[in-house]
Design a protein around this motif. Structure first.
Motif, mmCIF file in Angstrom:
data_model
loop_
_atom_site.group_PDB
_atom_site.id
_atom_site.type_symbol
_atom_site.label_atom_id
_atom_site.label_comp_id
_atom_site.label_asym_id
_atom_site.label_seq_id
_atom_site.Cartn_x
_atom_site.Cartn_y
_atom_site.Cartn_z
ATOM 1 N N LEU A 146 0.830 -1.201 0.000
ATOM 2 C CA LEU A 146 0.000 0.000 0.000
ATOM 3 C C LEU A 146 0.864 1.249 0.000
ATOM 4 O O LEU A 146 1.999 1.230 0.493
ATOM 5 N N THR A 147 0.309 2.343 -0.505
ATOM 6 C CA THR A 147 0.954 3.647 -0.361
ATOM 7 C C THR A 147 0.617 4.199 1.010
ATOM 8 O O THR A 147 -0.281 3.701 1.702
ATOM 9 N N GLN A 148 1.298 5.276 1.390
ATOM 10 C CA GLN A 148 1.006 5.896 2.679
ATOM 11 C C GLN A 148 -0.447 6.389 2.728
ATOM 12 O O GLN A 148 -1.119 6.234 3.749
ATOM 13 N N ARG A 149 -0.907 6.932 1.636
ATOM 14 C CA ARG A 149 -2.292 7.414 1.584
ATOM 15 C C ARG A 149 -3.283 6.268 1.787
ATOM 16 O O ARG A 149 -4.254 6.385 2.536
ATOM 17 N N GLU A 150 -3.031 5.140 1.133
ATOM 18 C CA GLU A 150 -3.904 3.979 1.291
ATOM 19 C C GLU A 150 -3.860 3.445 2.717
ATOM 20 O O GLU A 150 -4.898 3.038 3.262
ATOM 21 N N ILE A 151 -2.685 3.464 3.319
ATOM 22 C CA ILE A 151 -2.553 3.031 4.712
ATOM 23 C C ILE A 151 -3.384 3.936 5.614
ATOM 24 O O ILE A 151 -4.107 3.464 6.492
ATOM 25 N N ARG A 152 -3.289 5.239 5.393
ATOM 26 C CA ARG A 152 -4.079 6.189 6.200
ATOM 27 C C ARG A 152 -5.570 5.953 6.023
ATOM 28 O O ARG A 152 -6.328 5.974 6.985
ATOM 29 N N GLU A 153 -6.003 5.724 4.795
ATOM 30 C CA GLU A 153 -7.423 5.493 4.529
ATOM 31 C C GLU A 153 -7.922 4.216 5.190
ATOM 32 O O GLU A 153 -9.008 4.191 5.762
ATOM 33 N N GLU A 154 -7.133 3.157 5.121
ATOM 34 C CA GLU A 154 -7.542 1.873 5.691
ATOM 35 C C GLU A 154 -7.479 1.861 7.218
ATOM 36 O O GLU A 154 -8.319 1.249 7.867
ATOM 37 N N SER A 155 -6.488 2.531 7.779
ATOM 38 C CA SER A 155 -6.286 2.489 9.230
ATOM 39 C C SER A 155 -6.974 3.641 9.958
ATOM 40 O O SER A 155 -7.094 3.606 11.186
ATOM 41 N N LEU A 156 -7.389 4.669 9.209
ATOM 42 C CA LEU A 156 -8.005 5.879 9.780
ATOM 43 C C LEU A 156 -7.046 6.669 10.667
ATOM 44 O O LEU A 156 -7.479 7.427 11.537
ATOM 45 N N LEU A 157 -5.745 6.505 10.441
ATOM 46 C CA LEU A 157 -4.744 7.279 11.184
ATOM 47 C C LEU A 157 -4.512 8.616 10.488
ATOM 48 O O LEU A 157 -4.622 8.721 9.270
#
Length: 87
Positions: A29-40
């Motif tokens: 995942l990209t950082q953006r995708e990680i943020r979207e999935e984790s809600l961080l």
């Protein structure tokens, strides 16, 4: 003696564990995708990724589609830490 990947993961903050589980579940995942999935929030996600990278639990590579983006994935040590503990 070096700590095992599982021990290194257990010593990390909850945000890093959440990012780790997100990568385990979704793969690269990209950082953006990680943020979207984790809600961080961005700052927390960056910190979590840096800690996981310091511990050798993730690998980072440049995206071929957009060289400005990085792709994060579990490393070999991360895959080892992701395995269930033997009973």
């Amino acid at each position: 003696m070096d700590a095992s990947p599982t021990d290194r993961l257990s010593d990390l903050p909850p945000s890093a564990k959440l990012v780790f589980v997100t990568l385990k579940r979704h793969g690269s995942l990209t950082q953006r995708e990680i943020r979207e999935e984790s809600l961080l929030v961005a700052r927390t996600a960056r910190y979590a990724l840096s800690r996981l990278e310091e511990e050798g639990l993730i690998e980072v590579r440049i995206s071929f589609r957009d060289a400005r983006q990085r792709i994060y994935t579990l490393s070999e040590a991360g895959e080892t830490a992701a395995q269930p503990a033997p009973a």
